[in-house]
Design an enzyme around this catalytic site. Structure first.
Site, mmCIF file in Angstrom:
data_model
loop_
_atom_site.group_PDB
_atom_site.id
_atom_site.type_symbol
_atom_site.label_atom_id
_atom_site.label_comp_id
_atom_site.label_asym_id
_atom_site.label_seq_id
_atom_site.Cartn_x
_atom_site.Cartn_y
_atom_site.Cartn_z
ATOM 1 N N HIS A 121 0.816 -1.218 0.000
ATOM 2 C CA HIS A 121 0.000 0.000 0.000
ATOM 3 C C HIS A 121 0.851 1.270 0.000
ATOM 4 C CE1 HIS A 121 0.870 0.655 4.312
ATOM 5 N NE2 HIS A 121 0.799 -0.662 4.402
ATOM 6 N N ASP A 122 0.375 2.250 -0.724
ATOM 7 C CA ASP A 122 0.935 3.610 -0.733
ATOM 8 C C ASP A 122 2.311 3.709 -1.387
ATOM 9 O OD1 ASP A 122 -1.212 5.011 0.898
ATOM 10 O OD2 ASP A 122 -0.566 3.510 2.351
ATOM 11 N N GLY A 139 5.030 -1.060 2.670
ATOM 12 C CA GLY A 139 4.224 0.121 2.434
ATOM 13 C C GLY A 139 5.014 1.418 2.402
#
Length: 262
Positions: A121-122, A139
């Site tokens: 994520h991200d 992440g």
């Protein structure tokens, strides 16, 4: 004409260009957008608020746009955006972002993402990057253009990898890897300048020479980081073909939040 196998599942609301191809047993979610001439293999799941550009090749058994593997995630509407001309091979997983960041996982253009890669994520991924098989990034990682990650390498959350950098296979990277540099070993250590990669991409001998001088300043002259940065400023001011890459290297070091590998 769109070529969608009869065994594929396309949920109502999905938007596919007329030229998209979808293989058997793949599932395309309701909030997915896929651009022209992109192909999706069999048994692949693309879900969430995911936008995929043109001319991408997505292999079998990939999982794109799934929720972030973050225990703070509470079902917020976050996104995954993938650009153009990427190759994403078998069993790759790429998750959407979180509201703790900007809510977006981003993949640029012309990347080569091999089998069993995980992009968490991200993450913010640039262009022309190679992720070798089984490379895994946590992440909030940023990867600059033309970087290469070796097979079975792992990258700690919030780490940055600079443009044209090379991370060796089976290496664990826990601090920022400056642009143009090579890092390798079980806990990634600096190993020199990515000379062969820079030559292939048209860097001049003068630019490479300046970067080799910068490497010696950072890693071979027993200087503190502040002392090294002062000398890098002087090196950049000499001008010539080395001015731009040394300036980029210096800017990367000055903005590091996890410090650079030393």
């Amino acid at each position: 004409m769109t070529r969608i196998h009869s065994a594929a599942i396309i949920e109502a609301g999905a938007s596919l260009d007329d030229t998209v191809q979808i293989g058997p047993y793949s599932v395309i979610g309701a909030h997915v957008r896929i651009g022209a001439y992109t192909t999706v293999g069999s048994h692949t799941i693309i879900e969430g608020h995911t936008t995929i550009g043109d001319n991408n090749r997505i292999g079998h058994f990939a999982a794109l746009g799934g929720p972030p593997q973050d225990m703070k995630y509470a079902g917020e509407s976050t996104r995954l955006k993938i650009g153009n001309r990427n190759t994403i091979r078998e069993f790759t997983t790429i998750n959407t972002g979180t509201t703790q960041d900007n809510g977006l996982t981003y993949i640029g253009d012309d990347n080569w993402i091999m089998a069993y890669v995980h992009i968490a994520h991200d993450c913010q991924i640039g262009n022309h990057i190679v992720f070798s098989s089984n490379s895994q990034i946590a992440g909030h990682v940023n990867v600059g253009d033309w970087a290469i990650l070796g097979g079975m390498s792992g990258v700690h959350q919030f780490v940055r990898i600079g443009e044209h950098a090379f991370l060796g296979g089976a290496s664990a990277l826990v601090q920022d890897l400056p642009p143009y540099m090579v890092a390798a070993s079980e806990k990634a250590q600096p190993r020199g300048v990515n000379i062969e990669g820079l030559r292939r991409r048209g860097f001049t001998a003068d630019a490479i020479s300046a970067l080799r001088a910068a490497y010696r300043t950072l890693y071979k002259n027993s200087l503190s980081l502040d002392e090294a940065k002062a000398q890098l400023h002087e090196l950049a001011r000499r001008g010539g073909d080395g001015e731009v890459p040394v300036t980029i290297l210096l800017r990367f070091i000055e903005t590091a939040t996890r410090s650079i590998i030393r």
